[in-house]
Design an enzyme around this catalytic site. Structure first.
Site, PDB file in Angstrom:
ATOM      1  CB  CYS A 120      45.196  43.946 -12.905  1.00 28.26           C
ATOM      2  SG  CYS A 120      44.954  45.491 -13.744  1.00 28.26           S
ATOM      3  CG  HIS A 253      44.731  44.461  -8.436  1.00 32.15           C
ATOM      4  ND1 HIS A 253      45.970  44.912  -8.819  1.00 32.15           N
ATOM      5  CD2 HIS A 253      43.833  45.036  -9.285  1.00 32.15           C
ATOM      6  CE1 HIS A 253      45.830  45.720  -9.868  1.00 32.15           C
ATOM      7  NE2 HIS A 253      44.546  45.816 -10.157  1.00 32.15           N
ATOM      8  CG  ASN A 283      45.223  49.259 -11.099  1.00 31.23           C
ATOM      9  OD1 ASN A 283      46.153  48.455 -11.195  1.00 31.23           O
ATOM     10  ND2 ASN A 283      43.993  48.986 -11.465  1.00 31.23           N
TER      11      ASN A 283
HETATM   12  N1  ACO Z   1      37.224  63.393 -11.658  1.00 26.98           N
HETATM   13  C1  ACO Z   1      36.037  63.979 -11.405  1.00 26.98           C
HETATM   14  N2  ACO Z   1      34.863  63.419 -11.726  1.00 26.98           N
HETATM   15  C2  ACO Z   1      34.895  62.214 -12.332  1.00 26.98           C
HETATM   16  C3  ACO Z   1      36.093  61.560 -12.637  1.00 26.98           C
HETATM   17  C4  ACO Z   1      37.291  62.197 -12.275  1.00 26.98           C
HETATM   18  N3  ACO Z   1      38.492  61.644 -12.507  1.00 26.98           N
HETATM   19  N4  ACO Z   1      35.813  60.375 -13.237  1.00 26.98           N
HETATM   20  C5  ACO Z   1      34.462  60.300 -13.304  1.00 26.98           C
HETATM   21  N5  ACO Z   1      33.907  61.415 -12.770  1.00 26.98           N
HETATM   22  C6  ACO Z   1      32.506  61.752 -12.625  1.00 26.98           C
HETATM   23  C7  ACO Z   1      31.620  60.978 -13.564  1.00 26.98           C
HETATM   24  O1  ACO Z   1      31.573  61.609 -14.818  1.00 26.98           O
HETATM   25  C8  ACO Z   1      30.301  61.027 -12.841  1.00 26.98           C
HETATM   26  O2  ACO Z   1      29.707  62.276 -13.072  1.00 26.98           O
HETATM   27  P1  ACO Z   1      28.103  62.395 -13.278  1.00 26.98           P
HETATM   28  O3  ACO Z   1      27.516  61.929 -11.983  1.00 26.98           O
HETATM   29  O4  ACO Z   1      27.921  63.841 -13.545  1.00 26.98           O
HETATM   30  O5  ACO Z   1      27.800  61.493 -14.424  1.00 26.98           O
HETATM   31  C9  ACO Z   1      30.671  60.991 -11.372  1.00 26.98           C
HETATM   32  O6  ACO Z   1      32.072  61.360 -11.319  1.00 26.98           O
HETATM   33  C10 ACO Z   1      30.522  59.612 -10.728  1.00 26.98           C
HETATM   34  O7  ACO Z   1      31.070  58.664 -11.619  1.00 26.98           O
HETATM   35  P2  ACO Z   1      31.026  57.129 -11.278  1.00 26.98           P
HETATM   36  O8  ACO Z   1      31.648  56.375 -12.394  1.00 26.98           O
HETATM   37  O9  ACO Z   1      29.657  56.738 -10.820  1.00 26.98           O
HETATM   38  O10 ACO Z   1      31.975  57.109  -9.985  1.00 26.98           O
HETATM   39  P3  ACO Z   1      32.296  55.908  -9.075  1.00 26.98           P
HETATM   40  O11 ACO Z   1      31.960  56.208  -7.674  1.00 26.98           O
HETATM   41  O12 ACO Z   1      31.784  54.602  -9.641  1.00 26.98           O
HETATM   42  O13 ACO Z   1      33.874  55.835  -9.161  1.00 26.98           O
HETATM   43  C11 ACO Z   1      35.626  54.649 -10.274  1.00 26.98           C
HETATM   44  C12 ACO Z   1      34.488  55.654 -10.430  1.00 26.98           C
HETATM   45  C13 ACO Z   1      36.638  55.200  -9.300  1.00 26.98           C
HETATM   46  C14 ACO Z   1      36.262  54.436 -11.646  1.00 26.98           C
HETATM   47  C15 ACO Z   1      35.033  53.317  -9.742  1.00 26.98           C
HETATM   48  O14 ACO Z   1      33.937  52.919 -10.513  1.00 26.98           O
HETATM   49  C16 ACO Z   1      36.050  52.229  -9.739  1.00 26.98           C
HETATM   50  O15 ACO Z   1      36.994  52.233  -8.975  1.00 26.98           O
HETATM   51  N6  ACO Z   1      35.864  51.175 -10.584  1.00 26.98           N
HETATM   52  C17 ACO Z   1      36.813  50.117 -10.668  1.00 26.98           C
HETATM   53  C18 ACO Z   1      37.923  50.558 -11.539  1.00 26.98           C
HETATM   54  C19 ACO Z   1      39.094  49.638 -11.458  1.00 26.98           C
HETATM   55  O16 ACO Z   1      39.473  49.223 -10.402  1.00 26.98           O
HETATM   56  N7  ACO Z   1      39.644  49.341 -12.623  1.00 26.98           N
HETATM   57  C20 ACO Z   1      40.780  48.551 -12.756  1.00 26.98           C
HETATM   58  C21 ACO Z   1      40.576  47.177 -12.161  1.00 26.98           C
HETATM   59  S1  ACO Z   1      41.251  45.938 -13.099  1.00 26.98           S
HETATM   60  C22 ACO Z   1      42.702  46.411 -13.373  1.00 26.98           C
HETATM   61  O17 ACO Z   1      43.351  46.664 -12.412  1.00 26.98           O
HETATM   62  C23 ACO Z   1      43.167  46.628 -14.767  1.00 26.98           C
END
Ligand code: ACO
Length: 332
Positions: A120, A253, A283
């Site tokens: 990205c 970003h 994204n």
């Molecule tokens: N819908 C519902 N529940 C979900 C989903 C979804 N789409 N995805 C995950 N969950 C659940 C998980 O299974 C977990 O359940 P559990 O507690 O029973 O295990 C719960 O939600 C919490 O999951 P976490 O991963 O802890 O959630 P978090 O608050 O960390 O948010 C997220 C997840 C949004 C992916 C976050 O970690 C994030 O934004 N990370 C960065 C991702 C990113 O920006 N990537 C790209 C950057 S680089 C590039 O651009 C290529």
């Protein structure tokens, strides 16, 4: 890598264009494929909807209108361009490069053309490369494209990635002089974190049964992103002898509104100076920063004389910032 644009020719952006596919995919629509809710997606990411390409649409199809708009705004034609760099992780195919495909479509018969892969962060790396070639006198007019139809490499059964990404592309024309647009860059990579966001089986490394889909450790990427967005911006501002108070427009970003809010708070940028469109596009990877630039132009926030700070981060893991003085009056 960090540097200020002191030693070469002056370089600025003279044209800007963007394009997203027509198809809008709402959070509710994704519930057909994975166990998720609109509420979860909005709360954790800020995303309401994204655009997705059709099966027939490839990167070059999305990028071509963006390139044409950028060229028109610069008052140029394809034949005037001598360098095309396309930042992407979803090219039409591994070869020929999407840059070469675009060069052909645009009639840029004298252009060097190649793709660049930095996740990205690709658009920031591509800006820096084009800047170097222009400032060094090798190129006179460059077209830099950032774009990804990332939906093509998503697992439609994996809720942890499917809800985050969207498709889109943007392009800028960069030219030598007369005004000083580019002021400095900071770029970096931490290959040790590569497995936090990767596409196993997409190259010459053998994997047993690769499924061809993005794999991500969301929590690790979140921690990395919140750290580098702040650090990279601060290091660059310091090396350019500026502070965050000098910045008129901050374009991070567009990965997740929580990551953006964290960086904005830590850097101390007033919210009215921050460009956010992740709610509408998700994204879009390499397309994210040029799409946000184009959004700021269309809502009248991007004006000549303004200092613009852009920071990207993504797969690699990579990051990169650029500081530019905007020099071009944008059409409404
Ligand atoms: N819908 C519902 N529940 C979900 C989903 C979804 N789409 N995805 C995950 N969950 C659940 C998980 O299974 C977990 O359940 P559990 O507690 O029973 O295990 C719960 O939600 C919490 O999951 P976490 O991963 O802890 O959630 P978090 O608050 O960390 O948010 C997220 C997840 C949004 C992916 C976050 O970690 C994030 O934004 N990370 C960065 C991702 C990113 O920006 N990537 C790209 C950057 S680089 C590039 O651009 C290529």
């Amino acid at each position: 890598m960090i540097g200020t644009a002191r030693n070469g020719l002056e370089v600025s952006i003279s044209g800007l264009g963007c394009k997203v596919p027509d198809r809008v995919v709402t959070n509710d629509e994704l519930r057909q494929y994975v166990d998720t809710t609109d509420e979860w997606i909005r709360e954790r990411t800020g995303i309401r909807e994204r655009r997705m390409a059709t099966q027939e649409e490839a990167l070059s199809d999305i990028s071509l209108p963006a390139c044409r708009d950028a060229l028109a705004q610069a008052g140029l034609e394809g034949k005037d361009i001598d360098l095309i760099i396309v930042a992407t992780v979803t090219p039409d195919m591994m070869f020929p490069s999407t840059a070469a495909i675009l060069a052909d479509a645009l009639g840029a018969t004298d252009a060097a053309a190649y793709d660049l892969s930095a996740g990205c962060t690709g658009f920031m790396y591509a800006l820096a490369q084009a800047y170097g070639m222009l400032a060094g006198g090798l190129s006179k007019r460059a077209l830099v494209v950032g774009g990804d139809p990332l939906s093509k490499i998503l697992d439609w059964e994996d809720r942890s990635t499917l809800v985050l990404f969207g498709d889109g592309a943007g392009a800028v024309v960069m030219e030598v002089g007369p005004e000083k647009g580019f002021i400095g860059f900071e770029l970096g990579a931490d290959g040790g974190g590569g497995a936090s966001l990767w596409l196993p089986g997409s190259g010459s490394r053998h994997f047993d049964d690769p499924d061809g889909y993005v794999k991500m450790n969301g929590r690790e990427v979140f921690k990395f992103a919140t750290r580098v967005l702040v650090q990279s911006a601060q290091d660059l501002l310091e090396s350019c002898g500026m502070t965050i108070d000098d910045v008129d427009l901050y374009i991070p970003h567009q990965a997740n509104v929580r990551i953006i809010d964290h960086a904005t708070r830590k850097l101390g940028v007033p919210s009215e100076r921050v460009v956010i469109n992740v709610d509408r596009y998700g994204n879009t990877s390499s397309g994210s920063i040029p799409l946000a630039l184009a959004d700021a132009a269309s809502d009248g926030r991007l004006k000549p004389g303004q200092l613009v700070l852009m920071t990207g981060m993504g797969a690699g893991l990579t990051w990169g910032s650029a500081l530019i003085r905007w020099t071009k009056e944008m059409a409404a």
